[in-house]
Scaffold this active site. Structure first.
Site, PDB file in Angstrom:
ATOM      1  NE  ARG A 101      61.641  46.136  33.826  1.00 14.99           N
ATOM      2  CZ  ARG A 101      62.190  45.903  32.609  1.00 14.99           C
ATOM      3  NH1 ARG A 101      61.840  44.855  31.909  1.00 14.99           N
ATOM      4  NH2 ARG A 101      63.071  46.746  32.127  1.00 14.99           N
TER       5      ARG A 101
ATOM      6  CE1 TYR B 163      40.656  39.020  46.411  1.00 14.40           C
ATOM      7  CE2 TYR B 163      41.555  39.901  44.379  1.00 14.40           C
ATOM      8  CZ  TYR B 163      41.385  39.977  45.746  1.00 14.40           C
ATOM      9  OH  TYR B 163      41.956  41.008  46.432  1.00 14.40           O
TER      10      TYR B 163
ATOM     11  CG  ASP C 260      42.832  32.237  43.049  1.00 12.27           C
ATOM     12  OD1 ASP C 260      43.470  31.803  44.027  1.00 12.27           O
ATOM     13  OD2 ASP C 260      42.572  33.444  42.879  1.00 12.27           O
TER      14      ASP C 260
ATOM     15  CE  LYS D  34      44.969  37.754  50.102  1.00 13.43           C
ATOM     16  NZ  LYS D  34      44.132  37.445  48.951  1.00 13.43           N
TER      17      LYS D  34
HETATM   18  C1  LIG Z   1      43.851  38.042  47.709  1.00  9.24           C
HETATM   19  C2  LIG Z   1      43.471  37.169  46.591  1.00  9.24           C
HETATM   20  C3  LIG Z   1      43.898  37.419  45.284  1.00  9.24           C
HETATM   21  C4  LIG Z   1      44.719  38.647  44.919  1.00  9.24           C
HETATM   22  O1  LIG Z   1      45.944  38.656  45.556  1.00  9.24           O
HETATM   23  P1  LIG Z   1      46.717  40.024  45.974  1.00  9.24           P
HETATM   24  O2  LIG Z   1      47.971  39.494  46.540  1.00  9.24           O
HETATM   25  O3  LIG Z   1      45.841  40.736  46.943  1.00  9.24           O
HETATM   26  O4  LIG Z   1      46.902  40.813  44.729  1.00  9.24           O
HETATM   27  C5  LIG Z   1      43.527  36.541  44.290  1.00  9.24           C
HETATM   28  N1  LIG Z   1      42.752  35.469  44.564  1.00  9.24           N
HETATM   29  C6  LIG Z   1      42.318  35.200  45.809  1.00  9.24           C
HETATM   30  C7  LIG Z   1      41.473  34.008  46.042  1.00  9.24           C
HETATM   31  C8  LIG Z   1      42.650  36.047  46.858  1.00  9.24           C
HETATM   32  O5  LIG Z   1      42.205  35.774  48.089  1.00  9.24           O
END
Ligand SMILES: *Cc1c(COP(=O)(O)O)cnc(C)c1O
Length: 400
Positions: A51, A104, A176, A201
């Site tokens: 962890r 998001y 982000d 992603k």
């Molecule tokens: C998918 C996404 C997130 C969240 O990520 P997870 O891995 O699904 O928790 C945050 N910001 C953006 C722009 C995203 O596309």
């Protein structure tokens, strides 16, 4: 050779990597273990409990750090775990944050459902005009958090212009950068303090894992992120880290193709009479093309477009695709198609959707690595099967 001498495609494969000391395997091993044995009381090899830290997760953190041009990143079980850890690390009761209005959905929900209950407030503003950011800053504001390109209409925010504002107010700037990754947009070089990625992603790129990361040059912040992560237990798992390490080696190569394919498909959409509007920062018609060229190395692999046809025909079109997959998420090898008004943005209600440009006919594509002509043929047959062409003619006729 040091990382600054190396091209980003080389960094993605070799940056921050070391052979494991045990057998020198070319792939860093998967340490699928919860705990580590101490040689003597108080004597260990740097690892104690997964962890807190794990060698495979550690390897991913060094690799992402090399890509970001920072010390090792901090990796999380999901992108949202990274988002949550970030805000719990830098905000306390009474504090305020300023965020992009098209941030998001999960990030918005975190504020509305969790942080709000802890006495932390936020303003969601159209950051595409930096003056709106400046106007939203209060004496209690601690962080500005941008998402550019924004979802789903790919609205851009000038990161350097906002960084000038946050520096002047001595507050943090986080971005982000999930949609472009440091390969296409280095948000830290543009002046941000913190880069956040959902590694789910493009970084993984194969729809195999969920994960997230935070990167910064600030060692005090990194320490704080690691402390909060071990406290709330948002650490990435070793197997996910191992898979992500393999996926990210091809990130620059994949992105080249994602961008090239998206360009071709965006051009085709723009010339299609059934389409009212295409959102893609690579098109000459994009009102923010100059900003895209200033802060991005390419337009990216995401496209949004608006059909002239109404809600029902748009749904029929999505139900008629054969090659594109109807799925949320993005950044993988498979082309994904979504209808924001009925899925990701359904909760917002029609008025807010309208303000954000999320019309009934809006469709989002995450362009994969299939041959673009095959995706175009699939969309073409889906438009025809759904009657989008005929409805568009009617709309055009009424407009005249
Ligand atoms: C998918 C996404 C997130 C969240 O990520 P997870 O891995 O699904 O928790 C945050 N910001 C953006 C722009 C995203 O596309």
């Amino acid at each position: 050779m040091s990382a600054p001498d190396l091209d980003i495609s080389t960094v993605a494969i070799h940056g921050g990597r070391s052979l494991d000391s045990h057998a020198s395997s070319i792939l860093f091993p998967l340490y699928q273990t919860s705990t580590f044995v101490h040689d003597a009381v108080g004597v260990d090899k740097g690892f104690s409990y997964s962890r807190v830290s794990n060698p495979t997760v550690d390897a991913l953190e060094k690799a992402i750090g090399a890509l970001e041009g920072t010390p090792p990143a901090v990796c999380f079980r999901t992108g949202m775990a990274a988002v949550t850890t970030l805000f719990l690390s830098v905000l306390k009761a009474g504090d305020h944050a300023v965020l992009t209005d098209v941030v998001y959905g999960g990030t918005m929900r975190l504020f509305r459902e969790v942080l709000d209950h802890l006495g932390i407030t936020a303003s969601f503003v159209d950051t595409s005009d930096p003056a709106n950011v400046e106007a939203a800053i209060k004496p209690t504001t601690r962080i500005v958090f941008l998402e550019t390109p924004g979802n789903p209409t790919l609205k851009l925010t000038d990161i350097a212009a906002v960084a000038e504002i946050t520096r002047r107010h001595s507050i943090l700037l986080g971005v982000d950068n999930t949609f472009l990754t440091p390969v296409l947009q280095n948000v830290l070089q543009l002046g941000a303090d913190i880069s956040l990625l959902s590694t789910t992603k493009y970084i993984d790129g194969h729809n195999a894992t969920v994960g997230g990361s935070l990167a910064t040059q600030d060692e005090t912040l990194l320490e704080r992120f690691r402390l909060i992560r071990k406290t709330i237990g948002t650490t990435q798992a070793p197997f996910e880290a191992w898979l992500t390490l393999q996926g990210m080696k091809t990130l620059p190569a994949r992105l080249k193709l994602h961008c090239e394919n998206a360009e071709a498909i965006a051009q085709w959409l723009e010339n299609n009479p059934a389409v009212a509007r295409v959102y893609f920062p690579g098109l000459a018609s994009c009102p923010q093309k100059a900003l895209a060229e200033k802060q991005q190395d390419a337009a990216g692999g995401m496209i949004a477009f608006e059909l002239k046809a109404g809600y029902d025909a748009t749904i029929r079109m999505l139900n008629s695709v054969q090659l594109c997959s109807r799925a949320e998420s993005l950044g993988g090898l498979e082309t994904l198609i979504t209808h924001p008004a009925s899925t990701t943005h359904a909760d917002l209600g029609p008025e807010l959707r309208h303000t954000l440009g999320i019309t009934d006919g809006l469709v989002r594509l995450s362009i994969g690595l299939e041959a673009p002509q095959d995706i175009i043929r699939d969309l073409e047959q889906a438009f025809a099967a759904a009657g989008c062409d005929a409805e568009a003619k009617e709309v055009d006729h009424e407009a005249r």
